[in-house]
Design an enzyme around this catalytic site. Structure first.
Site, short mmCIF file in Angstrom:
data_model
loop_
_atom_site.label_atom_id
_atom_site.label_comp_id
_atom_site.label_asym_id
_atom_site.label_seq_id
_atom_site.Cartn_x
_atom_site.Cartn_y
_atom_site.Cartn_z
N GLU A 281 0.82 -1.22 0.00
CA GLU A 281 0.00 0.00 0.00
C GLU A 281 0.85 1.27 0.00
O GLU A 281 0.55 2.23 -0.70
CB GLU A 281 -0.92 0.00 1.23
CG GLU A 281 -1.81 1.23 1.30
CD GLU A 281 -2.60 1.31 2.60
OE1 GLU A 281 -3.58 2.07 2.63
OE2 GLU A 281 -2.23 0.63 3.57
N ASP A 282 1.92 1.28 0.81
CA ASP A 282 2.63 2.54 1.08
C ASP A 282 4.01 2.65 0.46
O ASP A 282 4.69 3.66 0.65
CB ASP A 282 2.77 2.74 2.60
CG ASP A 282 1.42 2.91 3.28
OD1 ASP A 282 0.48 3.33 2.60
OD2 ASP A 282 1.33 2.61 4.49
#
Length: 712
Positions: free
Chosen positions: A76-77
């Site tokens: 996700e990051d």
């Protein structure tokens, strides 16, 4: 931050066969991916995934789960991809990381419709692999432990979401320690003054009574030694939020709340659990109604323990939990115990439930819910539920949530039994269906042929299964009612254009309107989803005039002399579509009456005052007041439902007058504004079909006067 060596040491404590190289690689990969990222506190971001992994080692979880924790934010990051994680760590880990990523993106505290849909996704993710939610819960636990670094409004949002969703979910999964910690940290944010007051009172209590925990654990050990029972005894004060909740539920102050201490006794065997119970009850007085045997009747998440509350000579109450070491392991980790390792092999704990079966039992009733709000309500009911155990007359055990009723019991046996329920006996005595059942009671359900679920049952039932079944049945009943009503409306509409309704006509209309079948058309007609005009037009388009603008009420009647005005007689309240005549009044224009109005008898010998009138063809505005005489049931919500039904039929209520109020019924006049006779017929048919309406008629002025005289 914990180093990779320290993390591997934590895993090796319970799993000597751990794949150290893979964990070390995941540690290095996660650290590289998060390089340069910071948390709100200013610490390197990677301290968070490492802390989550450390929390999961406390539950002795497998390597795949620990590695997932280290990588749970990478897809996700960071620049990491699903394919990259799969190549390095395998499909199992990549799938788990992807699952956690999707859960992180769910806004579980958003609007109700979106929240319900996201709950569906949450349970779908859980059903694929429960380890996804274990990582997410550990993630939330660490975020709550470090929540003070967030902005104030963000703290409040996270705390509320934790209190409403994650804490009860942890409890439902059997991870009671996590539930208590999450609740208490959320409580610290949401009500810091309340939490501080509880702690201050605790300190005062300890000064007054001394070390109660040390004294009671010592007394319990002595009693167990006397009985020859080998066991460990632990005591603790309950968490501030747990005490606060008890104060709210029981509506008592802190000084009157006695069971604020909890004690746990861990024995060598099942038999020792019951021997310990006997020893404790011999020494201290058992509090009635506070005994639960989850050893012989475990919870669905595998939890087993004996619970009892006892009081000493000073009247102080304490809660005692008695269980074996294996039961204790499951009580600490719940469903997560299925993946627990010890000495390098997966723990074969006989009390650990199969996650697939557990999630299937939890989601069974959710899958049948079509309505978003129903689904959300069902989820929350199930997540917050505690259990009671009741017996059928044959001795079979039925598990129900705390606060359940005999109606829930009936549906727990079988939906067919629930639908046919007309009464219940508890321990041989007839009781109302809204009675709350208790642990150990025997419940007998009384059924009757022809019985169907009632709308009021939704106020009685508490389980998701029962409420879902009742809603489905009510929807089906509504459909049958709408089909009957639709048939009656179709008959009247076709007669209005000089045609007869038949199965073939309805089938033709359905085909032309592209509706699946005749019954579906009638149901939509009865529920006002389509108009009778559309149905007639689908079969006989030439018989239905084109819709245009509404007729000017001042020109609604044809046959008046130039300059003459008219008004409807209040005696008969004629409507467009009915045969009418006019009676002239000097200086007052013309009063319009129905051709069969009794008042016309007064003008039989004054034929010069009669006018032959008829209504203009076309669309009339819904502004013609008609008085309805209604007799309805005197139950909560009935009047509201009747008013809603009138509104759903596009009629406005201009006045209500109550004539008679009895314990079981109301009689009232309702002035409603209608368009024409078809509109009136549609409304009357809908009201007659409503089960709460005993009688409905259009009234004449003489009837009004008579009714008022009777009741005035």
């Amino acid at each position: 931050m914990i180093s990779d060596d320290d993390l591997i040491a934590l895993v090796r404590n319970y799993n000597p066969k751990t794949n150290e190289a893979l964990i070390r690689e995941a540690y290095a990969y996660g650290r590289d991916m998060h390089e340069g990222q910071l948390r709100h506190s200013g610490e390197p971001y990677f301290t968070h995934p490492v802390a989550v992994a450390a929390i999961l080692t406390e539950q002795r979880l497998d390597d795949a789960t620990i590695i997932t924790a280290l990588l749970h934010d990478t897809i996700e990051d960071t620049r990491a991809s699903y394919a990259d994680v799969t190549e390095r760590f395998g499909e199992e880990v990549a799938s788990l990381v992807d699952g956690v990523t999707k859960l992180t993106n769910l806004q579980l505290s958003s609007t109700e419709t979106k929240q319900a849909e996201n709950f569906r996704k949450l349970f779908m993710a859980m059903s694929r692999d429960l380890r996804v939610i274990l990582v997410k819960l550990a993630d939330r636990l660490h975020n709550m432990r470090t929540i003070r670094a967030m902005k104030t409004e963000k703290q409040a949002q996270k705390a509320r979401e934790t209190m409403d969703i994650y804490a009860p979910l942890a409890g439902r999964m059997g991870m009671q320690w996590m539930r208590e910690e999450l609740e208490d940290m959320a409580f610290r944010v949401l009500n810091p003054e309340g939490r501080s007051s509880i702690i201050r009172r605790f300190i005062t209590l300890q000064k007054e009574t001394g070390d109660v925990i040390h004294r009671i654990t010592g007394d319990m050990r002595k009693e167990l030694e006397k009985a020859g029972i080998e066991a460990e005894v632990f005591g603790r004060a309950k968490k501030p939020y747990s005490i606060w909740r008890k104060m709210q539920e029981k509506e008592v102050g802190f000084s009157r709340l006695s069971d604020i201490y909890g004690f746990r006794i861990i024995t060598q065997s099942d038999m020792d659990c019951y021997r310990t119970l006997g020893a404790i009850h011999q020494r201290w007085s058992a509090v009635p109604g506070r005994f639960k045997d989850y050893v012989s009747q475990p919870k669905t998440n595998g939890y087993r323990s004996i619970h009892t509350t006892v009081s000493g000579r000073d009247g102080k109450r304490v809660e005692v939990q008695i269980r074996t070491r294996q039961m204790h392991d499951v009580a600490e980790t719940g469903v997560a115990a299925h993946w627990s390792y010890r000495d390098g092999v997966r723990t074969q704990n006989p009390f650990a439930v199969d996650p697939a079966k557990w999630i299937a039992s939890l989601t069974e009733q959710f899958e049948t819910e079509e309505d978003h709000e129903d689904f959300l309500e069902t989820v929350k009911l199930e997540m917050y539920s505690d259990q009671v155990f009741c017996f059928t007359p044959k001795g079979e055990v039925i598990k129900l949530p705390k606060g359940a009723t005999p109606l829930d019991f009936a549906y727990a046996i079988h939906t067919r039994i629930g639908h046919a329920c007309v009464g219940a006996k508890v321990d041989g005595l007839r009781v109302p269906l809204w009675t709350r059942v208790k642990n150990g009671q025997s419940v007998e359900i009384i059924t009757a042929e022809g019985q169907t679920p009632q709308a009021t049952w939704l106020d009685i039932a508490t389980t998701g299964k029962a409420r879902s079944a009742i809603r489905r049945a009510l929807r089906e009943q509504d459909r049958e009612r709408f089909v009957r009503l639709g048939h009656e409306l179709a008959r009247a509409a076709f007669e209005h254009v000089g045609r007869k309704v038949s199965d073939k006509v309805i089938e033709t209309a359905a085909r032309n309107l592209r509706i699946p079948n005749a019954n579906e058309l009638l149901a939509r007609l009865g529920s006002a989803e389509i108009s009778t005009r559309a149905v007639v037009q689908a079969v006989y388009p030439d018989l239905v005039p084109e819709e245009g603008e509404e007729i000017d009420p001042a020109r609604a009647v044809i046959g008046l002399q130039p300059g003459q005005s008219f008004r409807r007689g209040t005696c008969c309240q004629a409507l467009p579509g009915e045969r009418i005549v006019g009676i002239t009044y000097r200086g007052e224009g013309v009063v319009v009456h129905k051709i069969d109005c009794d008042r016309l008898a007064d003008f039989e010998d004054q034929t010069d005052r009669w006018l032959d009138l008829h209504w203009s063809e076309g669309n009339h505005a819904a502004g013609y007041v008609v008085t309805l005489d209604l007799t309805i049931g005197n139950d909560a919500g009935v009047l509201g439902r009747i008013c809603t039904l009138i509104g759903q039929n596009k009629a406005n209520i201009s006045d209500l007058e109550f004539l008679d109020r009895k314990p079981d019924f109301y009689r009232l006049y309702a002035n409603v504004e209608l368009r024409d006779t078809e509109h009136a017929h549609s409304l009357l048919t809908a009201l007659e079909a409503e089960s709460d309406v005993a009688q409905v008629t259009r009234v004449q002025e003489e009837t009004k006067i008579g009714a008022r005289a009777e009741n005035g």
